[in-house]
Design a protein around this motif. Structure first.
Motif, PDB file in Angstrom:
ATOM      1  N   ALA A  54       0.819  -1.216   0.000  1.00 57.13           N
ATOM      2  CA  ALA A  54       0.000   0.000   0.000  1.00 57.13           C
ATOM      3  C   ALA A  54       0.854   1.268   0.000  1.00 57.13           C
ATOM      4  N   LEU A  55       2.181   1.124   0.076  1.00 54.83           N
ATOM      5  CA  LEU A  55       3.076   2.283   0.114  1.00 54.83           C
ATOM      6  C   LEU A  55       2.914   3.107  -1.156  1.00 54.83           C
ATOM      7  N   GLN A  56       2.581   4.378  -0.968  1.00 57.05           N
ATOM      8  CA  GLN A  56       2.380   5.308  -2.071  1.00 57.05           C
ATOM      9  C   GLN A  56       3.056   6.624  -1.682  1.00 57.05           C
ATOM     10  N   GLY A  65       1.902  -2.145  -4.763  1.00 55.85           N
ATOM     11  CA  GLY A  65       1.037  -3.197  -5.298  1.00 55.85           C
ATOM     12  C   GLY A  65       0.556  -2.888  -6.702  1.00 55.85           C
ATOM     13  N   ALA A  66       0.288  -1.623  -6.974  1.00 54.72           N
ATOM     14  CA  ALA A  66      -0.148  -1.234  -8.315  1.00 54.72           C
ATOM     15  C   ALA A  66       0.978  -1.414  -9.334  1.00 54.72           C
ATOM     16  N   TRP A  67       2.232  -1.234  -8.894  1.00 57.60           N
ATOM     17  CA  TRP A  67       3.353  -1.507  -9.800  1.00 57.60           C
ATOM     18  C   TRP A  67       3.414  -2.990 -10.140  1.00 57.60           C
ATOM     19  N   VAL A  68       3.237  -3.846  -9.129  1.00 51.65           N
ATOM     20  CA  VAL A  68       3.234  -5.286  -9.382  1.00 51.65           C
ATOM     21  C   VAL A  68       2.103  -5.633 -10.344  1.00 51.65           C
ATOM     22  N   ALA A  69       0.916  -5.071 -10.102  1.00 48.35           N
ATOM     23  CA  ALA A  69      -0.234  -5.326 -10.972  1.00 48.35           C
ATOM     24  C   ALA A  69       0.034  -4.838 -12.393  1.00 48.35           C
ATOM     25  N   ARG A  86      -4.410 -12.313 -27.336  1.00 50.44           N
ATOM     26  CA  ARG A  86      -4.216 -11.404 -26.211  1.00 50.44           C
ATOM     27  C   ARG A  86      -5.122 -11.802 -25.043  1.00 50.44           C
ATOM     28  N   LYS A  87      -4.521 -11.859 -23.851  1.00 46.79           N
ATOM     29  CA  LYS A  87      -5.214 -12.293 -22.639  1.00 46.79           C
ATOM     30  C   LYS A  87      -5.087 -11.214 -21.576  1.00 46.79           C
ATOM     31  N   GLN A  88      -6.153 -10.996 -20.838  1.00 45.98           N
ATOM     32  CA  GLN A  88      -6.124 -10.083 -19.707  1.00 45.98           C
ATOM     33  C   GLN A  88      -6.264 -10.902 -18.429  1.00 45.98           C
ATOM     34  N   ILE A  89      -5.415 -10.603 -17.438  1.00 48.18           N
ATOM     35  CA  ILE A  89      -5.486 -11.367 -16.194  1.00 48.18           C
ATOM     36  C   ILE A  89      -6.088 -10.572 -15.043  1.00 48.18           C
ATOM     37  N   GLY A  90      -6.352  -9.298 -15.236  1.00 49.18           N
ATOM     38  CA  GLY A  90      -7.049  -8.499 -14.230  1.00 49.18           C
ATOM     39  C   GLY A  90      -6.296  -8.248 -12.943  1.00 49.18           C
ATOM     40  N   ALA A  91      -4.992  -8.147 -13.015  1.00 49.60           N
ATOM     41  CA  ALA A  91      -4.193  -7.913 -11.805  1.00 49.60           C
ATOM     42  C   ALA A  91      -4.509  -6.565 -11.166  1.00 49.60           C
ATOM     43  N   ALA A  92      -4.883  -5.575 -11.948  1.00 57.94           N
ATOM     44  CA  ALA A  92      -5.149  -4.237 -11.412  1.00 57.94           C
ATOM     45  C   ALA A  92      -6.294  -4.233 -10.404  1.00 57.94           C
ATOM     46  N   ALA A  93      -7.156  -5.225 -10.455  1.00 60.56           N
ATOM     47  CA  ALA A  93      -8.283  -5.308  -9.515  1.00 60.56           C
ATOM     48  C   ALA A  93      -7.894  -5.972  -8.199  1.00 60.56           C
ATOM     49  N   LYS A  94      -6.669  -6.449  -8.097  1.00 60.20           N
ATOM     50  CA  LYS A  94      -6.221  -7.170  -6.899  1.00 60.20           C
ATOM     51  C   LYS A  94      -5.458  -6.215  -5.978  1.00 60.20           C
ATOM     52  N   THR A  95      -5.512  -6.472  -4.674  1.00 55.31           N
ATOM     53  CA  THR A  95      -4.813  -5.591  -3.734  1.00 55.31           C
ATOM     54  C   THR A  95      -3.929  -6.340  -2.748  1.00 55.31           C
ATOM     55  N   ALA A  98      -0.608 -11.639  -1.713  1.00 53.04           N
ATOM     56  CA  ALA A  98      -0.737 -13.008  -2.230  1.00 53.04           C
ATOM     57  C   ALA A  98      -1.382 -13.023  -3.614  1.00 53.04           C
ATOM     58  N   ASP A  99      -2.447 -12.247  -3.790  1.00 55.53           N
ATOM     59  CA  ASP A  99      -3.131 -12.211  -5.089  1.00 55.53           C
ATOM     60  C   ASP A  99      -2.261 -11.565  -6.164  1.00 55.53           C
ATOM     61  N   LEU A 100      -1.545 -10.517  -5.787  1.00 56.16           N
ATOM     62  CA  LEU A 100      -0.688  -9.835  -6.763  1.00 56.16           C
ATOM     63  C   LEU A 100       0.525 -10.674  -7.140  1.00 56.16           C
ATOM     64  N   VAL A 101       1.118 -11.356  -6.179  1.00 63.08           N
ATOM     65  CA  VAL A 101       2.247 -12.245  -6.483  1.00 63.08           C
ATOM     66  C   VAL A 101       1.774 -13.390  -7.381  1.00 63.08           C
ATOM     67  N   ALA A 102       0.580 -13.906  -7.146  1.00 61.29           N
ATOM     68  CA  ALA A 102       0.026 -14.971  -7.997  1.00 61.29           C
ATOM     69  C   ALA A 102      -0.209 -14.460  -9.417  1.00 61.29           C
ATOM     70  N   ALA A 103      -0.719 -13.233  -9.547  1.00 56.06           N
ATOM     71  CA  ALA A 103      -0.929 -12.647 -10.877  1.00 56.06           C
ATOM     72  C   ALA A 103       0.407 -12.431 -11.584  1.00 56.06           C
ATOM     73  N   LEU A 104       1.401 -11.983 -10.842  1.00 52.26           N
ATOM     74  CA  LEU A 104       2.734 -11.787 -11.415  1.00 52.26           C
ATOM     75  C   LEU A 104       3.285 -13.110 -11.927  1.00 52.26           C
TER      76      LEU A 104
END
Length: 182
Positions: A54-56, A65-69, A86-95, A98-104
């Motif tokens: 959440a560091l901003q 987290g937004a950078w990871v997304a 082309r595929k979208q994985i929707g990482a931007a909706a994750k916060t 664990a969810d962001l590392v999985a999307a990465l």
């Protein structure tokens, strides 16, 4: 045009490689650079604690987290586009971390197949990219460049949290890992 680009890239890589222990192929160079940035970004995402996501530093900047997304979404889009669908994985909706590392990881899985499927024979093939059709190698180098830019921002956030970025850690240990200090 395609042959000219391939020749220019091949000559550039050849000249670069002469100072690094011998010639490398374009596909080997692509894979080495991809592997390096994949390692740095993955290690940065893993090392940042949950509260660091959440560091901003300012309202104009993304949080960590937004950078990871952003990396995950852009990589998945770019590499799946190169692969033909082309595929979208929707990482931007994750916060959560664990969810962001999985999307990465998912985005790297998509890119792993594309990079490992790149050969010197198909490096100049035209592929779909965000900028339109371009040679496969150019699109992949573009993804590496983008990832390096994102990692540079992520490294600053790590410093703000008192963490040593992976590229610096590798250089301090004498393993390489990056050019310049992040």
């Amino acid at each position: 045009m395609k042959k000219t680009l391939l020749l220019a890239v091949t000559v550039t890589i050849g000249l670069y490689a002469q100072g690094r222990g011998g010639p490398v192929s374009m596909s080997a160079d692509l894979n080495a650079k991809y592997t390096a940035i994949k390692s740095n970004i993955t290690k940065a995402a893993d090392a940042m604690p949950e509260d660091g996501y959440a560091l901003q530093p300012s309202k104009e900047e993304r949080n960590f987290g937004a950078w990871v997304a952003h990396v995950a979404d852009s990589q998945a889009g770019a590499c799946s586009g190169i692969a033909g669908a082309r595929k979208q994985i929707g990482a931007a909706a994750k916060t959560s971390k664990a969810d962001l590392v999985a999307a990465l990881k998912e985005s790297f899985d998509i890119c792993d197949a594309v990079y490992s499927g790149t050969t010197d024979a198909n490096a100049a093939d035209m592929v779909a990219s965000f900028g339109g059709q371009m040679p496969r190698a150019a699109a992949l180098y573009g993804t590496i460049i983008h990832d390096n830019e994102c990692y540079g921002s992520m490294a600053v956030y790590m410093r703000l949290k008192g963490l040593v970025p992976p590229s610096t850690e590798a250089m301090q240990a004498g393993r390489g890992g990056g050019r310049g200090r992040q």
